[in-house]
Design an enzyme around this catalytic site. Structure first.
Site, PDB file in Angstrom:
ATOM      1  N   CYS A 203       0.834  -1.209   0.000  1.00 39.14           N
ATOM      2  CA  CYS A 203       0.000   0.000   0.000  1.00 39.14           C
ATOM      3  C   CYS A 203       0.864   1.252   0.000  1.00 39.14           C
ATOM      4  O   CYS A 203       1.913   1.309   0.649  1.00 39.14           O
ATOM      5  CB  CYS A 203      -0.870   0.035   1.234  1.00 39.14           C
ATOM      6  SG  CYS A 203      -1.981  -1.366   1.340  1.00 39.14           S
TER       7      CYS A 203
ATOM      8  N   ARG B  36       5.016   0.373  -6.275  1.00 38.31           N
ATOM      9  CA  ARG B  36       5.046  -0.448  -5.063  1.00 38.31           C
ATOM     10  C   ARG B  36       4.197  -1.707  -5.201  1.00 38.31           C
ATOM     11  O   ARG B  36       4.304  -2.619  -4.389  1.00 38.31           O
ATOM     12  CB  ARG B  36       4.531   0.370  -3.867  1.00 38.31           C
ATOM     13  CG  ARG B  36       5.443   1.514  -3.509  1.00 38.31           C
ATOM     14  CD  ARG B  36       4.757   2.483  -2.581  1.00 38.31           C
ATOM     15  NE  ARG B  36       4.605   1.962  -1.227  1.00 38.31           N
ATOM     16  CZ  ARG B  36       5.425   2.207  -0.227  1.00 38.31           C
ATOM     17  NH1 ARG B  36       6.490   2.945  -0.429  1.00 38.31           N
ATOM     18  NH2 ARG B  36       5.198   1.724   0.971  1.00 38.31           N
TER      19      ARG B  36
ATOM     20  N   TRP C 293      -2.680  -2.774  -1.746  1.00 38.62           N
ATOM     21  CA  TRP C 293      -2.213  -4.137  -2.029  1.00 38.62           C
ATOM     22  C   TRP C 293      -2.932  -5.006  -1.004  1.00 38.62           C
ATOM     23  O   TRP C 293      -2.669  -4.898   0.196  1.00 38.62           O
ATOM     24  CB  TRP C 293      -0.701  -4.189  -1.847  1.00 38.62           C
ATOM     25  CG  TRP C 293      -0.058  -5.478  -2.244  1.00 38.62           C
ATOM     26  CD1 TRP C 293       0.273  -5.877  -3.517  1.00 38.62           C
ATOM     27  CD2 TRP C 293       0.367  -6.534  -1.369  1.00 38.62           C
ATOM     28  NE1 TRP C 293       0.863  -7.116  -3.470  1.00 38.62           N
ATOM     29  CE2 TRP C 293       0.937  -7.546  -2.180  1.00 38.62           C
ATOM     30  CE3 TRP C 293       0.319  -6.736   0.008  1.00 38.62           C
ATOM     31  CZ2 TRP C 293       1.453  -8.722  -1.662  1.00 38.62           C
ATOM     32  CZ3 TRP C 293       0.828  -7.910   0.528  1.00 38.62           C
ATOM     33  CH2 TRP C 293       1.399  -8.893  -0.298  1.00 38.62           C
TER      34      TRP C 293
ATOM     35  N   ASN D 121      -1.361   2.346   5.546  1.00 39.45           N
ATOM     36  CA  ASN D 121      -0.411   1.325   5.117  1.00 39.45           C
ATOM     37  C   ASN D 121       0.044   0.599   6.373  1.00 39.45           C
ATOM     38  O   ASN D 121       0.505   1.243   7.316  1.00 39.45           O
ATOM     39  CB  ASN D 121       0.785   1.964   4.405  1.00 39.45           C
ATOM     40  CG  ASN D 121       1.892   0.964   4.110  1.00 39.45           C
ATOM     41  OD1 ASN D 121       1.644  -0.231   3.995  1.00 39.45           O
ATOM     42  ND2 ASN D 121       3.117   1.440   3.989  1.00 39.45           N
ATOM     43  N   GLY D 122      -0.125  -0.718   6.405  1.00 38.79           N
ATOM     44  CA  GLY D 122       0.260  -1.483   7.584  1.00 38.79           C
ATOM     45  C   GLY D 122      -0.819  -2.491   7.908  1.00 38.79           C
ATOM     46  O   GLY D 122      -1.676  -2.784   7.065  1.00 38.79           O
TER      47      GLY D 122
ATOM     48  N   GLU E 155      18.525 -16.585  -8.109  1.00 34.70           N
ATOM     49  CA  GLU E 155      18.021 -15.267  -8.506  1.00 34.70           C
ATOM     50  C   GLU E 155      17.457 -15.302  -9.934  1.00 34.70           C
ATOM     51  O   GLU E 155      16.421 -14.691 -10.219  1.00 34.70           O
ATOM     52  CB  GLU E 155      19.143 -14.218  -8.369  1.00 34.70           C
ATOM     53  CG  GLU E 155      18.855 -12.837  -8.938  1.00 34.70           C
ATOM     54  CD  GLU E 155      17.653 -12.114  -8.333  1.00 34.70           C
ATOM     55  OE1 GLU E 155      17.081 -12.601  -7.351  1.00 34.70           O
ATOM     56  OE2 GLU E 155      17.258 -11.071  -8.880  1.00 34.70           O
TER      57      GLU E 155
ATOM     58  N   LYS F 234      13.646 -14.343 -10.845  1.00 38.27           N
ATOM     59  CA  LYS F 234      13.271 -13.319 -11.836  1.00 38.27           C
ATOM     60  C   LYS F 234      12.245 -13.883 -12.812  1.00 38.27           C
ATOM     61  O   LYS F 234      11.267 -13.230 -13.147  1.00 38.27           O
ATOM     62  CB  LYS F 234      14.486 -12.819 -12.638  1.00 38.27           C
ATOM     63  CG  LYS F 234      15.413 -11.869 -11.921  1.00 38.27           C
ATOM     64  CD  LYS F 234      14.967 -10.441 -11.912  1.00 38.27           C
ATOM     65  CE  LYS F 234      14.415  -9.927 -10.640  1.00 38.27           C
ATOM     66  NZ  LYS F 234      14.813 -10.169  -9.341  1.00 38.27           N
TER      67      LYS F 234
ATOM     68  N   GLU G 193       8.864 -14.316 -11.040  1.00 37.54           N
ATOM     69  CA  GLU G 193       8.221 -13.043 -10.687  1.00 37.54           C
ATOM     70  C   GLU G 193       7.501 -12.400 -11.868  1.00 37.54           C
ATOM     71  O   GLU G 193       6.407 -11.882 -11.713  1.00 37.54           O
ATOM     72  CB  GLU G 193       9.278 -12.039 -10.190  1.00 37.54           C
ATOM     73  CG  GLU G 193       9.747 -12.257  -8.779  1.00 37.54           C
ATOM     74  CD  GLU G 193      10.797 -11.233  -8.364  1.00 37.54           C
ATOM     75  OE1 GLU G 193      10.694 -10.713  -7.258  1.00 37.54           O
ATOM     76  OE2 GLU G 193      11.733 -10.938  -9.152  1.00 37.54           O
TER      77      GLU G 193
ATOM     78  N   HIS H 196      20.370 -35.705  -7.449  1.00 34.55           N
ATOM     79  CA  HIS H 196      19.671 -36.208  -6.259  1.00 34.55           C
ATOM     80  C   HIS H 196      18.182 -35.870  -6.285  1.00 34.55           C
ATOM     81  O   HIS H 196      17.550 -35.798  -5.243  1.00 34.55           O
ATOM     82  CB  HIS H 196      20.317 -35.624  -4.997  1.00 34.55           C
ATOM     83  CG  HIS H 196      21.747 -36.019  -4.847  1.00 34.55           C
ATOM     84  ND1 HIS H 196      22.150 -37.319  -4.667  1.00 34.55           N
ATOM     85  CD2 HIS H 196      22.892 -35.281  -4.905  1.00 34.55           C
ATOM     86  CE1 HIS H 196      23.475 -37.378  -4.595  1.00 34.55           C
ATOM     87  NE2 HIS H 196      23.946 -36.145  -4.742  1.00 34.55           N
TER      88      HIS H 196
ATOM     89  N   LYS I 107       6.586  -4.043  -4.325  1.00 33.00           N
ATOM     90  CA  LYS I 107       7.994  -3.648  -4.346  1.00 33.00           C
ATOM     91  C   LYS I 107       8.583  -3.669  -2.942  1.00 33.00           C
ATOM     92  O   LYS I 107       9.702  -4.108  -2.736  1.00 33.00           O
ATOM     93  CB  LYS I 107       8.101  -2.237  -4.953  1.00 33.00           C
ATOM     94  CG  LYS I 107       9.510  -1.694  -5.029  1.00 33.00           C
ATOM     95  CD  LYS I 107      10.283  -2.368  -6.123  1.00 33.00           C
ATOM     96  CE  LYS I 107      11.718  -1.923  -6.183  1.00 33.00           C
ATOM     97  NZ  LYS I 107      12.553  -2.951  -6.851  1.00 33.00           N
TER      98      LYS I 107
END
Ligand code: G6P
Length: 606
Positions: A2, A27, A74, A98-99, A478, A482, A485, A501, A601
């Site tokens: 948010c 964000r 969000w 926000n929170g 990473e 990517k 995402e 394995h 974000k």
């Protein structure tokens, strides 16, 4: 996550609210809204989807006002819908948040018993009714807010407006970031300096427990003890221009191409004019550090995992690495004389902040690597080393990652120098290699068109494997992250030697297997893994230098060539090709590269 914005001034602030919300889009969000006081009435517009929807709604039904608030949501409590979108309002007060309000269920229960009717599933709406209840007792807006806040558990940044006080905007902060700015007869509050960037040159960052009352010409801050306080003014280093993406199609692409300059600036910031590491910028006596603990989330955590190899190999310091969300609850025993390194682009990630707090309580010295200088993590650290990546807007982190790696490698070299575990030659060679990285990354980026062709071939895959060894294993992680995402293709990073394995059972002619195989001391080992995949008709995408390509390209379906370089800088170089591969895959699948679904974000909630 948010984002909030608020403005009060001597002009119509609604266009400013919309502009600021656009800057907060990065964000990650799923709905948006604004509220403003108009002739002693609170008017709201809220929409699901992009800010452009909200702007359209305002165009067909305009609002003009001198005081208002805005929000990008969000979803946490309740699905994305107009009813759950902020601002939430009663007939006297409206607010953005926000929170997370952790005790919202019991508050809601008590408020419903008093007759308050809820119109959303959110935790935030409880705060609207709490403040309304306090106002009904005849309190001023400021007192009503302060008394309502006393009843809250959890984290918050609020922007609050009042039907009967059109000259007042109130903000409050605990756990979530809140910044204040002022320009030309207007005062603003917002989640970050980016939200305020076009509006103000100077920014004040509130501390936890602060409540701020904003009027057209004044900013009054009350601290957690209800004392009026001054907070330091900082230059807003984010300019309006720096958050544009021209001439690139996407912020992510722009940020990938900005890596040479970002790395170069970050490197220069830690060097002296006579080409030595600037020890004054790294005030750590490494010989006294018994152990390093590295804490971070997401991409930043993979930067930390790469550095485990550097600190151990170069400086012979034992390193423990953990993702912050696990570390914060596992009651880790921490070494005496330990250093905890906290890595975060935003400096606001809730799990990282909590893990850092635990480490601090255990007596650890905290060194943080952050991209946002005055963030909560930076403010609570003993030593702060900034990455000079500039604003990173694309949700998928790129230049923040490679600048974090640059700082971490410099720290490991400084530690090695301090502890005499590296020769002068080896040190100078690695420093020269970092200095050459921008040119090598530019050369790697020349491969973009051929990587685009590979993306065309793998864009319909359901799943992909990324393999690497040593310090390139975290780069495999990473690379896979990517791809997940932004292209939404399932992908897994694996240590190349572990493939036999388990994951080898997945190998068939459909699944792309991206293998990172530079011509280093582990090349032959990785080459064997490639043979194992090829023997089972696996589709290998080889990422290697020209020498490696000559030896192995016949076993690969496709190859990506990366310049050869000093072993220590390979992780920084190899990741760039993987960023480009993910970018093209996402684009070919028609995805929103900069704002991938469900992602934020900066994750300021648990
Ligand atoms: C989110 C972002 C990631 C980022 C992670 C940690 O998940 O989408 O890109 O790596 O948070 O963020 P930080 O700001 O702490 O680096």
């Amino acid at each position: 996550m948010c984002g909030i914005i608020g403005a009060i001034g001597n002009k119509n602030i609604v266009p400013t609210l919309i502009e600021s919300l656009k800057r907060l889009e990065y964000r990650g969000y799923d709905s948006a809204g604004i509220a403003a006081v108009v002739n002693h009435d609170i008017q709201r517009r809220r929409t699901v989807g992009k800010i452009s929807e909200l702007a359209n709604s305002l165009a067909s039904s305009p609002i003009e006002s001198n005081v208002g608030i805005g929000h990008t949501r969000w979803a946490t409590h309740g699905k994305p819908s107009v009813a759950n979108a902020h601002p939430h309002a009663s007939d006297t007060v409206a607010l953005v948040h926000n929170g997370i309000i952790e005790n919202h269920s019991s508050l809601r229960h008590d408020l419903e018993k008093k007759g308050y009717v809820f119109s959303s599933e959110t935790d935030t709406e409880t705060v609207v009714h709490l403040i309304t209840d306090e106002l009904k007792k005849g309190k001023t807006p400021l007192s009503a807010v302060k008394d309502a806040l006393k009843q809250l558990e959890g984290s918050f940044a609020f922007g609050i407006i009042f039907k009967d006080s059109p000259d007042t905007l109130i903000g409050a902060k605990k756990g979530s970031p809140l910044a204040i700015g002022k320009k030309d007869g207007c005062v603003f509050l917002g989640s970050d300096a980016i939200a305020l960037s076009a509006e103000t040159n100077d920014v004040i960052y509130l501390e936890d427990g602060d409540v701020v009352e904003l009027n057209e010409n004044s900013i009054t801050i009350y601290d957690k003890n209800d004392k009026i306080v001054e907070r330091e003014l900082h230059k807003n280093v984010i300019s309006g221009d720096s958050v544009g993406k021209d001439p690139y199609a996407h912020f992510m692409l722009k940020e990938i191409y900005e890596q040479p300059i970002a790395i170069s600036k970050t490197f220069a910031s830690l060097m002296t004019s006579n080409r030595n590491i600037d020890a004054a910028k790294i005030p750590v006596d490494w010989s006294r550090i018994s152990k390093i603990t590295i804490l971070a989330c997401g991409t930043a955590s993979y930067a930390g995992l790469v550095s485990k190899y550097w600190f151990e190999q170069l400086a012979r310091i034992p390193v423990e690495y953990d993702v912050a969300s696990e570390f914060r609850y596992r009651e880790a025993a921490m070494a005496k004389d330990g250093l905890t390194i906290v890595i975060s682009q935003s400096g606001e990630t809730a799990d990282t902040l909590a893990a850092m707090k635990y480490a601090k309580e255990q007596g650890q010295k905290i060194l943080s690597i952050v991209n946002v200088l005055h963030s909560s993590i930076a403010r609570n650290s003993d030593i702060v080393i900034p990455t000079l990546a500039g604003a990173e807007i694309g949700v998928a982190s790129t230049k923040a990652f490679t600048t974090q790696l640059t700082v971490l490698l410099m720290l490991a070299l400084n530690a090695a120098q301090n502890k005499n575990t590296i020769s002068r030659n080896a040190l100078q060679e690695t420093l020269a290699a970092i200095s050459d990285l921008p040119a090598k990354i530019e050369a790697a980026l020349q491969e973009s068109d051929s990587i685009k062709e590979i993306a065309e071939k793998i864009k319909s895959a359901n799943s992909a494997l990324y393999l690497g060894r040593g310090s390139l294993f975290p780069i495999a992680l990473e690379g896979a992250l990517k791809l997940k995402e932004i292209s939404y293709i399932h992908a897994e990073g694996y240590p190349a030697g572990e493939m036999k394995h388990g994951p080898i059972a997945l190998v068939d002619e459909h699944m792309p297997i991206v293998v990172l195989a530079p011509s280093d001391n582990l090349f032959d080992k990785t080459a064997s893994n490639i043979q194992e995949v090829a023997a089972r008709n696996g589709k290998v995408i080889l990422v290697s230098d020209t020498e490696g390509y000559k030896k192995l390209s016949d076993k690969a379906a496709d190859s990506i060539i990366v310049p050869s370089a000093n072993k220590n800088v390979l992780p920084i170089l190899y990741v760039v090709s993987l960023q480009i591969l993910a970018y093209w895959c996402a684009l070919k699948r028609g995805n929103d590269v900069d704002q991938p679904r469900n992602l934020a974000k900066s994750v300021t909630v648990e």
